[in-house]
Design a protein around this motif. Structure first.
Motif, mmCIF file in Angstrom:
data_model
loop_
_atom_site.group_PDB
_atom_site.id
_atom_site.type_symbol
_atom_site.label_atom_id
_atom_site.label_comp_id
_atom_site.label_asym_id
_atom_site.label_seq_id
_atom_site.Cartn_x
_atom_site.Cartn_y
_atom_site.Cartn_z
ATOM 1 N N ARG A 110 -1.315 6.420 -8.956
ATOM 2 C CA ARG A 110 -1.143 5.707 -9.566
ATOM 3 C C ARG A 110 -0.137 5.687 -10.440
ATOM 4 O O ARG A 110 -1.043 6.411 -11.750
ATOM 5 C CB ARG A 110 -2.208 3.928 -9.779
ATOM 6 C CG ARG A 110 -1.714 3.181 -10.618
ATOM 7 C CD ARG A 110 -2.671 1.805 -9.952
ATOM 8 N NE ARG A 110 -3.352 1.304 -9.498
ATOM 9 C CZ ARG A 110 -3.911 0.405 -9.135
ATOM 10 N NH1 ARG A 110 -4.372 0.340 -9.905
ATOM 11 N NH2 ARG A 110 -4.707 0.150 -7.941
ATOM 12 N N THR A 132 -2.561 6.335 -1.561
ATOM 13 C CA THR A 132 -2.091 6.236 -2.889
ATOM 14 C C THR A 132 -2.568 4.814 -3.264
ATOM 15 O O THR A 132 -3.093 3.955 -3.703
ATOM 16 C CB THR A 132 -0.513 5.050 -2.126
ATOM 17 O OG1 THR A 132 -1.673 3.625 -1.522
ATOM 18 C CG2 THR A 132 0.125 6.003 -0.407
ATOM 19 N N LYS A 133 -1.100 4.885 -4.993
ATOM 20 C CA LYS A 133 -2.220 4.460 -5.879
ATOM 21 C C LYS A 133 -3.437 4.357 -6.199
ATOM 22 O O LYS A 133 -3.848 3.582 -7.113
ATOM 23 C CB LYS A 133 -1.878 2.952 -5.472
ATOM 24 C CG LYS A 133 -0.379 2.150 -4.534
ATOM 25 C CD LYS A 133 -0.360 1.176 -4.709
ATOM 26 C CE LYS A 133 1.443 0.549 -4.544
ATOM 27 N NZ LYS A 133 1.185 -0.982 -4.558
ATOM 28 N N HIS A 187 -12.821 3.555 -6.112
ATOM 29 C CA HIS A 187 -11.389 4.332 -5.933
ATOM 30 C C HIS A 187 -12.386 5.605 -5.086
ATOM 31 O O HIS A 187 -11.921 5.755 -4.265
ATOM 32 C CB HIS A 187 -10.243 4.784 -6.474
ATOM 33 C CG HIS A 187 -8.895 3.497 -6.853
ATOM 34 N ND1 HIS A 187 -8.062 3.965 -7.052
ATOM 35 C CD2 HIS A 187 -9.787 2.179 -6.320
ATOM 36 C CE1 HIS A 187 -7.278 2.174 -6.961
ATOM 37 N NE2 HIS A 187 -8.067 1.610 -6.761
ATOM 38 N N SER A 235 -8.201 -2.829 1.940
ATOM 39 C CA SER A 235 -6.295 -1.790 2.471
ATOM 40 C C SER A 235 -7.807 -1.027 3.673
ATOM 41 O O SER A 235 -7.160 -0.818 4.960
ATOM 42 C CB SER A 235 -6.080 -1.729 1.595
ATOM 43 O OG SER A 235 -5.355 -0.593 1.826
ATOM 44 N N GLU A 240 -8.903 0.889 -2.100
ATOM 45 C CA GLU A 240 -9.622 -0.917 -2.500
ATOM 46 C C GLU A 240 -10.141 -1.493 -0.858
ATOM 47 O O GLU A 240 -9.588 -0.897 0.092
ATOM 48 C CB GLU A 240 -8.412 -2.153 -3.028
ATOM 49 C CG GLU A 240 -8.353 -1.053 -4.252
ATOM 50 C CD GLU A 240 -6.910 -2.542 -4.955
ATOM 51 O OE1 GLU A 240 -6.993 -3.170 -4.767
ATOM 52 O OE2 GLU A 240 -6.571 -1.408 -6.194
ATOM 53 N N GLU A 272 -4.512 2.601 0.034
ATOM 54 C CA GLU A 272 -4.832 1.967 -1.126
ATOM 55 C C GLU A 272 -6.479 1.789 -1.568
ATOM 56 O O GLU A 272 -6.849 1.312 -0.603
ATOM 57 C CB GLU A 272 -4.105 0.978 -1.778
ATOM 58 C CG GLU A 272 -4.366 0.806 -3.392
ATOM 59 C CD GLU A 272 -3.708 -0.982 -3.866
ATOM 60 O OE1 GLU A 272 -4.356 -1.218 -5.461
ATOM 61 O OE2 GLU A 272 -3.350 -1.349 -3.028
ATOM 62 N N VAL A 314 0.749 -1.307 -0.062
ATOM 63 C CA VAL A 314 -0.225 0.221 -0.343
ATOM 64 C C VAL A 314 0.806 1.224 0.265
ATOM 65 O O VAL A 314 0.057 2.224 0.142
ATOM 66 C CB VAL A 314 -1.103 -0.305 1.111
ATOM 67 C CG1 VAL A 314 -1.734 -1.099 1.013
ATOM 68 C CG2 VAL A 314 0.040 0.216 2.885
ATOM 69 N N THR A 331 -0.784 5.072 5.348
ATOM 70 C CA THR A 331 -0.613 4.895 3.709
ATOM 71 C C THR A 331 -2.123 3.694 3.691
ATOM 72 O O THR A 331 -2.083 2.804 4.258
ATOM 73 C CB THR A 331 0.837 4.101 2.791
ATOM 74 O OG1 THR A 331 0.471 3.337 3.537
ATOM 75 C CG2 THR A 331 1.295 5.438 3.136
#
Length: 262
Positions: free
Chosen positions: A224, A191-192, A200, A161, A158, A156, A17, A154
């Motif tokens: 990303r 992040t990402k 997202h 996470s 999803e 991500e 992540v 941090t």
């Protein structure tokens, strides 16, 4: 620069992540601003040193050796094992030698305080010490949280996470209650991020709605970005690899946001 060293742990018990990437780029970003920065890797995968061009398997001294010396009450010198990166940061690296340390710590005196003891040895030299945490909530991460002034989480965007954050918050709360009353969550960093996807955007909104009243959420997010993904393979930060990329610009903005709250 300030005489007060700030210790920040970058954490999330989920892997992949952006913890190491964020530690590296916040650290190099702070160094570019003139701050003295030490990056400490506490993940046995050793990706932090690798991301800045070192082979983690070809190191004489790592954080595992430092832990061992402190546990055995041997003297540790401030320069022991420190790598000096061309990008302006100092690094205390890790490698697979750190794997057995979780078990060693189980029987150590003051087992949650070992990293804090090391940081007291070196902190006079630095404005910032950033700790890259392993993807777990074991004794290594407990040491990191006990030593830290602040935590950056941090995430991500999803589901897996984001869901795991509750367990991390409980761990931070336990550390604050029993081991480190001063620890604060500096913020959640996404992040990402692929802002083009509904998933997202929806998860980011859900996290903000759930936590923004209790926990700061950075306004900057890290997209990303292929340049961020490629840079570690070149042994350099995205700043040195592609300074004008979207990823480099995002991490520069994030560094500014961290500094605005110092």
């Amino acid at each position: 620069m300030s005489n007060t060293c700030k210790v920040i742990a970058v954490t999330n018990q989920k892997g992949g992540v952006g913890k190491t990437t964020t530690t590296v780029h916040l650290g190099v970003g702070l160094a570019e601003k003139g701050y003295a920065v030490l990056l400490i890797d506490t993940d046995p995968q050793g990706n932090l040193a690798k991301a800045l061009g070192y082979d983690p398997d070809d190191l004489e001294i790592t954080i595992a050796d430092i832990y061992g010396k402190i546990i055995r009450e041997e003297e540790v010198y401030p320069d022991d094992g420190i790598l000096v990166s061309e990008e302006g940061v100092h690094i205390m690296p890790a490698n697979l030698n750190l794997c057995p340390m979780e078990m060693t710590l189980m029987s150590a005196m003051s087992r949650e305080q070992i990293l804090k003891s090391y940081i007291h040895i070196v902190m006079d030299r630095y404005d910032y010490i950033l700790i890259d945490c392993p993807p777990s909530l074991g004794l290594l991460t407990l040491n990191n949280l006990t030593a830290a002034d602040e935590v950056i989480i941090t995430v991500e965007p999803e589901n897996l996470s984001a869901v795991g954050m509750q367990q991390l918050f409980r761990s931070i709360g336990m550390v604050r209650k029993k081991l480190n009353q001063q620890i604060q969550i500096r913020g959640i960093l996404f992040t990402k991020v692929d802002a083009r996807t509904n998933e997202h955007r929806n998860i980011m909104n859900e996290v903000k709605e759930a936590y923004q009243d209790a926990i700061p959420i950075f306004t900057t997010y890290i997209p990303r970005n292929i340049s961020i993904a490629e840079a570690p393979g070149r042994g350099k930060s995205v700043y040195a690899y592609k300074d004008k990329s979207v990823g480099a610009c995002a991490y520069k903005k994030f560094t500014e946001e961290v500094l605005s709250c110092r």
